[in-house]
Design an enzyme around this catalytic site. Structure first.
Site, short mmCIF file in Angstrom:
data_model
loop_
_atom_site.label_atom_id
_atom_site.label_comp_id
_atom_site.label_asym_id
_atom_site.label_seq_id
_atom_site.Cartn_x
_atom_site.Cartn_y
_atom_site.Cartn_z
N HIS A 8 41.32 55.37 29.79
CA HIS A 8 40.75 53.97 30.04
C HIS A 8 39.44 54.16 29.29
O HIS A 8 38.82 55.32 29.33
CB HIS A 8 40.62 53.90 31.46
CG HIS A 8 39.88 52.32 31.78
ND1 HIS A 8 38.76 52.06 31.62
CD2 HIS A 8 40.80 51.26 31.99
CE1 HIS A 8 38.60 50.88 31.89
NE2 HIS A 8 39.93 50.46 32.35
N GLY A 57 35.76 43.75 31.48
CA GLY A 57 34.84 43.25 32.49
C GLY A 57 33.71 42.19 32.01
O GLY A 57 32.79 42.06 32.84
N GLY A 97 39.11 43.31 37.01
CA GLY A 97 38.41 42.69 38.20
C GLY A 97 39.36 41.79 39.02
O GLY A 97 39.43 41.76 40.26
N TRP A 114 42.10 49.20 39.96
CA TRP A 114 41.03 48.87 41.02
C TRP A 114 39.72 49.80 40.89
O TRP A 114 38.71 49.19 41.37
CB TRP A 114 41.57 49.23 42.58
CG TRP A 114 42.59 48.33 42.78
CD1 TRP A 114 43.35 47.36 42.42
CD2 TRP A 114 43.15 48.47 44.54
NE1 TRP A 114 44.23 46.81 43.03
CE2 TRP A 114 44.19 47.61 44.43
CE3 TRP A 114 43.01 48.95 45.55
CZ2 TRP A 114 44.92 47.11 45.41
CZ3 TRP A 114 43.58 48.96 46.66
CH2 TRP A 114 44.67 47.92 46.47
N LYS A 115 39.63 50.60 39.86
CA LYS A 115 38.43 51.47 39.63
C LYS A 115 37.95 51.97 40.83
O LYS A 115 38.49 52.26 41.83
CB LYS A 115 37.51 50.64 38.88
CG LYS A 115 38.17 49.69 37.53
CD LYS A 115 37.28 49.18 36.53
CE LYS A 115 38.16 48.29 35.48
NZ LYS A 115 37.21 47.76 34.39
N GLU A 137 43.11 47.64 25.05
CA GLU A 137 42.16 46.96 25.78
C GLU A 137 40.83 47.17 25.02
O GLU A 137 40.21 47.96 24.76
CB GLU A 137 41.92 47.91 27.13
CG GLU A 137 43.05 47.91 28.03
CD GLU A 137 42.59 48.41 29.46
OE1 GLU A 137 42.52 47.38 30.47
OE2 GLU A 137 41.92 49.49 29.61
C1 PEP Z 1 40.25 47.00 32.92
O1 PEP Z 1 39.61 47.80 33.19
O2 PEP Z 1 41.39 47.91 32.32
C2 PEP Z 1 40.27 45.83 32.75
C3 PEP Z 1 41.15 45.05 31.96
O3 PEP Z 1 39.27 45.04 33.26
P1 PEP Z 1 39.12 43.62 33.35
O4 PEP Z 1 40.18 42.97 33.75
O5 PEP Z 1 38.02 43.45 34.39
O6 PEP Z 1 38.42 43.26 32.24
#
Ligand code: PEP
Length: 250
Positions: A95, A173, A235, A10-11, A167
């Site tokens: 992250h 994002g 998101g 959720w950041k 990632e």
């Molecule tokens: C994240 O921040 O780990 C991520 C994958 O974000 P998003 O799904 O919004 O790209």
């Protein structure tokens, strides 16, 4: 053990009331799941989230970050034992936003991983290349080094508490997603990197998640790839219906 996992990061979103609302929507929607389901609210709301979900057997509350020290003069930080003391047993480390905005290096992350494991926590360890790395064809070198530098001091048995999350920074994002084939190629490379160091028994047991603009519309195809064991969702995890649809992609 290798598992399917869908984790929502959720950041720095959702105050206490919004956290309670989203959790109650998720509880209503996600009654069973073929994947382990996790949510990572912001630190101030972890206790309340844990209290609300402690009798729920489907959704685990996890942390977005922690410090490597056990306690001491680290203003603003929280430790592994503090997380454990409120029922949080899993933490996201590495992250790309922590690496970029808070200067978390491989060395710092290695210490954080050690601290989490020493406290019997499970780690979701994130890494991924920048757009410029991919454009230059360096993505495997970058990812291989991130893994080696932060994890290769571990013993083989430590990997039972490690989940990997690939990632690509260019996909976080941005609405841009790695294609299922790009994700599969990188996940196979990651598994081989672990296997070269620890053997295939360990490598085949590690869950490797993909993160980067996973949405209800693309989750099924990405998750269908043999080395993709789930997703770390940013998101789309802030919307109960979207997150539910992604969980249901398994
Ligand atoms: C994240 O921040 O780990 C991520 C994958 O974000 P998003 O799904 O919004 O790209």
């Amino acid at each position: 053990m290798r598992k399917h996992i869908v984790a929502g990061n959720w950041k720095m979103n959702n105050d206490l009331a919004q956290t309670e609302t989203l959790i109650s929507e998720l509880k209503h929607q996600i009654k069973t799941s073929n994947a382990e389901v996790m949510i990572a609210p912001t630190a101030t709301n972890l206790w309340q989230a844990y209290q609300t979900l402690k009798d729920n057997t489907v959704i685990e509350v996890i942390a977005q970050n922690m410090h490597f020290a056990e306690n001491g003069a680290y203003t603003g930080e929280i430790s592994a034992s503090m997380l454990k003391s409120i029922g949080v047993n899993t933490v996201i480390l590495g992250h790309s936003e922590r690496r970029e905005y808070f200067n978390e290096t491989d060395d710092i992350l290695a210490k954080k991983v050690d601290a989490a494991l020493a406290n019997n926590m499970r780690v979701i360890f994130c890494f991924g290349e920048l757009l410029e790395d991919r454009k230059a064809g360096n993505e495997e070198t970058v990812v291989g080094n991130q893994i080696k530098n932060a994890l290769f001091h571990l013993k083989a048995w430590d990997f039972k508490n490690i989940v990997l999350a690939y990632e690509p920074v260019w996909a976080i994002g941005t609405g841009e997603t790695a294609s299922p084939e790009q994700a599969q190629d990188m996940h196979a490379f990651i598994r081989k990197t672990i296997a070269d160091q620890y053997g295939y028994e360990i490598a085949n047991d590690v869950s490797i998640l993909y993160g980067g603009s996973v949405k209800p519309g693309n989750a099924k195809e990405i998750f269908s790839k043999p080395d993709v064991d789930g997703g770390l969702i940013g998101g789309a995890s802030l919307n109960a219906e979207d997150f539910f649809a992604i969980v249901n992609a398994f």
